[in-house]
Design an enzyme around this catalytic site. Structure first.
Site, mmCIF file in Angstrom:
data_model
loop_
_atom_site.group_PDB
_atom_site.id
_atom_site.type_symbol
_atom_site.label_atom_id
_atom_site.label_comp_id
_atom_site.label_asym_id
_atom_site.label_seq_id
_atom_site.Cartn_x
_atom_site.Cartn_y
_atom_site.Cartn_z
ATOM 1 N N CYS A 91 0.823 -1.218 0.000
ATOM 2 C CA CYS A 91 0.000 0.000 0.000
ATOM 3 C C CYS A 91 0.851 1.260 0.000
ATOM 4 C CB CYS A 91 -0.942 0.002 1.191
ATOM 5 S SG CYS A 91 -1.884 -1.522 1.274
ATOM 6 N N HIS A 382 -9.802 2.271 -1.344
ATOM 7 C CA HIS A 382 -8.355 2.115 -1.244
ATOM 8 C C HIS A 382 -7.836 1.077 -2.241
ATOM 9 C CE1 HIS A 382 -4.400 1.327 0.228
ATOM 10 N NE2 HIS A 382 -4.710 0.303 0.996
ATOM 11 N N CYS A 413 0.504 3.166 5.841
ATOM 12 C CA CYS A 413 0.954 1.851 6.303
ATOM 13 C C CYS A 413 0.856 0.858 5.154
ATOM 14 C CB CYS A 413 0.071 1.382 7.460
ATOM 15 S SG CYS A 413 -1.667 1.266 7.007
#
Lengths: 427, 450
Positions: A91, A382, A413
């Protein structure tokens, strides 16, 4: 190359984020990244232009997409003489790509470039079981008919089965949500606090849309004109009514409402030197000040999977001589509402800052009115590698609106116990 | 590039031609359309008129300079690509005989997609009643000739003030060229005050200029962006955020920039100006093309439906122009082109709101053209009024209605978006400083509102 110069964020473009199996179900990573690039090229008049480089990536990638970003460039209106490469840091991909490019610009190795990321949770590669894969490779190696028949005969009905990649950690076998649930419990993050954060994310994103904030940050795609996951009308009551999906028993707090959904989308950011910007009639929005990456040992359970930014930020602050309160805006990626809240709790904790970070005093708390002011991943969705680009472009624009010198902190994160953070400062 | 509609293609075949001829059906031909590098005309142009006038000399000289094969009389066998008739010296209706004498034999020799351009003086500046009648008569004869012509040929009238003869050359050149394919039976007024000379439009006449086109994501707007870019302009393509995807495609195709903004937003004008100035160093041309329809009989139109059309099609232009036309905004010598509609001239059942807005646009042209401040800054303001144009929008009209709409004009076919765009590019041209306050219909001489 002893001197460095400032790398500027000049603008961004993303496509609206869709939910998994939504309107982008049939779109590939290459399709989405190309579209995001095309919107950026159009906004900044870059058709036919040779840029220093384009760097992007995807977390979930087909093996055929070995040159994903380069192929997207070739499918775009950019000059085919623009080089490109892929990066992947889960990510953190989008933010890491931005930092890489900013560094090259700072060093004078590039004058301009585009950083970004894309992910599809819908158009995911389907993988056959490892045993079957080996047998199929043996079959393809077979030369004679007899060998082929023999290889084929090796395949048992029980071998047949496909694996769709999920968000689980290879070394622990636990999903990201399961990991996060442990961390949330450790920090005593309540259901109410998580729902409040989720509510704020939706309301702030909706307000930003209404104000036309995204008019120069987004280009519609496949009929979607805003993030599909956005629920402008959601309420605390609605969020409170959702059942928990991660964690066990009474202590479970995490729901589909305060966790990000699997999503599809792409985001890009245009970076350049000040000279390049001026030559192209572009005003820098913000400059990259610094970036830092950290990792923690989530395998042994020593630290939570998504807690690495809690370590990366203080290291970067110390290097810059800044305190946590020296920022006008904070963009902390909402993988889960509890990720943001655990990170903030860690920075407020005297014992964590002393024992884990080796600091004399806690970093302290932040003004929550400066956090994710136009919403974040809980509302927007996301698509893993796309989130960094979304945040960098959004924050750069917000900082530019606030005026010269205003400062923003980015924290993302990532799987594998990693975290990528950065500081931007308004031009 | 210009694909003929099904019927036009059919009557182009031997069988179709015979059938159409027998049944007395319209026989449209594929129109000659402009391509870069193309000569003004493919054959000789007969230039003559009433007396030896300054206009005649200017026209002859200018057309020859533009590479046109100018002839003084129609040869026995030669096919003519056009006829230019100068009647600026007409004093009395009797002088119109000169027009007849020149045009009558020439009409039989006209080639496919030939051009008739009549040049005269403004009737309102006539010194007497007889002169005024003679001048006004030109409009009647030109419109009738336009209806008499066949095979894609057109006839148009250029009215030029005294001293502006050379300035009219750009207009005459446009009307002779393939750029004016679907402009038929129109009157273009040139001059008023001191005006610079104009040459026949060259290649890339807009090189170095910056244009903004609203509603550029699709249809006529997209074609305007393409045409202006082809002619050398750097184009800021503007459309609503929701149309961002096709807008980006157009902007990238023309090497311009995309600006996502709603024209009804009160900051739209400022955004366009800022974008053009910051990115491209200034703004020379604004094309207010964005428009919507919310068709309904007036009896069934509520306030909200009514307001949305007026807001987008008319009020937004006024609001944006307060910023765009302010001193120091649009550069001196700049151009403003508005998009009206045949519905704004003739009216249309079920389109009261649209017609109101598009007639209002004509009022805007009149108002801006009379603005002394704009005149001092040599800013021209004109409008195009499209007739039936083949777009996604008209493709949704039911077949029978569409066929009628398409054929009810002197060219017996619908226009293409590029035809509108060419006229916009004509107004935008560097040489057209003396062309202001015009509403030119791009309608193939539609029978509506004629």
């Amino acid at each position: 190359m002893t001197t460095t110069r400032r790398a500027a964020v000049l603008g961004g473009n993303r496509i609206p984020f869709a939910r998994q199996f939504g309107p982008y179900a049939e779109a590939s990573n290459q399709d989405m990244l190309t579209s995001a690039l095309e919107g950026l090229v159009a906004r900044y008049g870059l058709a036919g232009e040779r840029l220093g480089e384009v760097v992007a990536g995807a977390v979930i990638k087909h093996s055929r997409d070995f040159n994903l970003t380069r192929e997207a460039v070739l499918g775009s209106s950019l000059s085919p003489d623009t080089p490109a490469y892929d990066v992947q840091q889960a990510c953190g991909t989008g933010l890491e790509a931005s930092i890489l490019l900013a560094n090259k610009i700072a060093l004078g190795q590039a004058d301009s470039g585009i950083a970004g990321g894309v992910d599809s949770a819908s158009d995911a590669p389907v993988v056959v079981a490892e045993r079957l894969r080996r047998k199929l490779l043996r079959l393809s190696r077979a030369r004679s008919t007899a060998d082929r028949a023999k290889a084929l005969a090796q395949i048992r009905p029980t071998d047949i089965g496909i694996q769709v990649p999920g968000a689980s950690e290879p070394r622990t076998g636990m999903t990201m949500g399961q990991h996060m649930a442990i961390t949330a419990e450790r920090w005593g993050i309540t259901r109410e606090a998580q729902d409040e954060l989720a509510l704020a994310s939706h309301h702030r994103l909706a307000t930003a849309y209404e104000a036309g904030f995204f008019d120069d940050l987004m280009t519609p795609y496949l009929g979607l004109t805003q993030d599909q996951n956005l629920r402008p009308g959601t309420t605390l009551d609605k969020l409170a009514s959702l059942r928990t999906v991660f964690g066990e028993g009474e202590g479970a707090t995490m729901t589909a409402g305060n966790s990000t959904p699997l999503s599809d989308g792409a985001a890009t950011v245009l970076l350049g030197s000040e000279e390049w910007a001026q030559a192209h009639g572009l005003k820098p929005l913000a400059f990259f000040v610094d970036g830092e990456t950290a990792a923690v040992d989530h395998v042994s359970g020593d630290e939570g999977l998504l807690m690495a930014p809690a370590y990366a930020v203080p290291r970067m602050l110390a290097r810059q001589g800044l305190t946590l309160q020296d920022f006008d805006l904070y963009e902390i990626h909402e993988a889960f509402a509890s990720t943001v809240l655990s990170t903030l709790a860690a920075w407020e904790s005297e014992s964590f800052c002393r024992d884990r970070l080796g600091l004399d005093a806690p970093l302290g708390s932040i003004d929550r009115d400066r956090l994710n002011v136009t919403g974040s991943s809980l509302a927007a969705g996301h698509p893993f590698a796309a989130t960094g680009g979304r945040i960098v472009a959004t924050l750069a624009k917000l900082l530019a609106e606030r005026g010269s010198g205003s400062r923003g902190l980015v924290s993302v994160c990532a799987a594998g116990g990693q975290g990528v953070v950065a500081i931007l400062e308004a031009a | 590039m210009a694909r003929a509609d099904g019927y036009t293609a059919f009557v182009g075949t031997p069988v179709g031609r015979r059938l159409a001829s027998t049944l007395g059906l319209p026989r449209p031909v594929p129109l000659r359309r402009y391509e870069p590098g193309q000569p003004v005309t493919e054959g000789p142009v007969l230039v003559g008129g009433h007396g030896d006038t300054p206009a005649l000399a200017a026209l002859r000289g200018g057309l020859v300079a533009a590479g046109v094969d100018v002839v003084d009389e129609a040869g026995e066998d030669a096919r003519l690509a056009g006829v230019v008739v100068d009647l600026t010296a007409a004093e009395d209706p009797a002088d119109l005989e000169s027009l007849r004498a020149l045009l009558s034999p020439a009409l039989r020799r006209l080639d496919r997609c030939a051009r008739v351009v009549v040049v005269g003086r403004h009737p309102e500046s006539a010194s007497g009643v007889a002169q005024r009648a003679a001048r006004r008569a030109l409009e009647g004869v030109t419109r009738s000739v336009a209806k008499e012509l066949r095979a894609g040929a057109t006839a148009n009238l250029v009215l030029v003030t005294e001293g502006a003869e050379a300035a009219a050359l750009g207009t005459v050149g446009f009307l002779l060229s393939a750029r004016s394919a679907y402009v038929d039976g129109q009157v273009v007024r040139v001059g008023g005050g001191s005006v610079p000379d104009a040459a026949v439009q060259a290649e890339r006449p807009l090189a170095g200029t910056v244009a903004a086109v609203t509603g550029a994501a699709r249809g006529i707007g997209a074609e305007i962006a393409r045409t202006l870019a082809r002619d050398g302009a750097r184009v800021v393509c503007v459309d609503v955020p929701g149309a961002g995807a096709p807008l980006a495609a157009v902007a990238n195709e023309v090497g311009g920039t995309a600006l996502q903004t709603d024209v009804t937003d009160e900051r739209a004008g400022a955004r366009i100006l800022e974008h053009a100035t910051q990115r491209h160093g200034g703004l020379d041309l604004v094309v207010h093309n964005a428009g919507i329809t919310r068709d309904k009989l007036l009896a069934n139109t509520d306030a909200q439906r009514w307001a949305s059309v007026l807001d987008v099609n008319l009020r937004s232009i006024v609001r944006m122009n307060e910023t765009l036309l302010a001193p120091g905004a649009l550069r001196a010598g700049g151009r403003v082109v508005l998009v009206s509609s045949i519905a704004g001239i003739a009216g249309n059942r079920g389109q009261s709101s649209y017609a109101a807005s598009k007639a209002g646009v004509i009022g805007l042209v009149d108002g801006y053209a009379a603005d002394a401040g704009l005149r001092r800054r040599r800013i021209t303001v004109n409008a195009v009024a499209p007739g039936f144009v083949e777009t996604e929008m008209t493709a949704r009209i039911p077949l029978a209605t569409r066929e009628v709409g398409r054929r009810l004009n002197s060219l017996s076919q619908g226009g293409l978006p590029v035809d509108v765009a060419e006229t916009v590019a004509f107004f935008a041209g560097d040489g057209q400083a003396a062309v202001t306050g015009n509403v030119v219909r791009v309608c193939g001489q539609s029978l509506l509102g004629a």
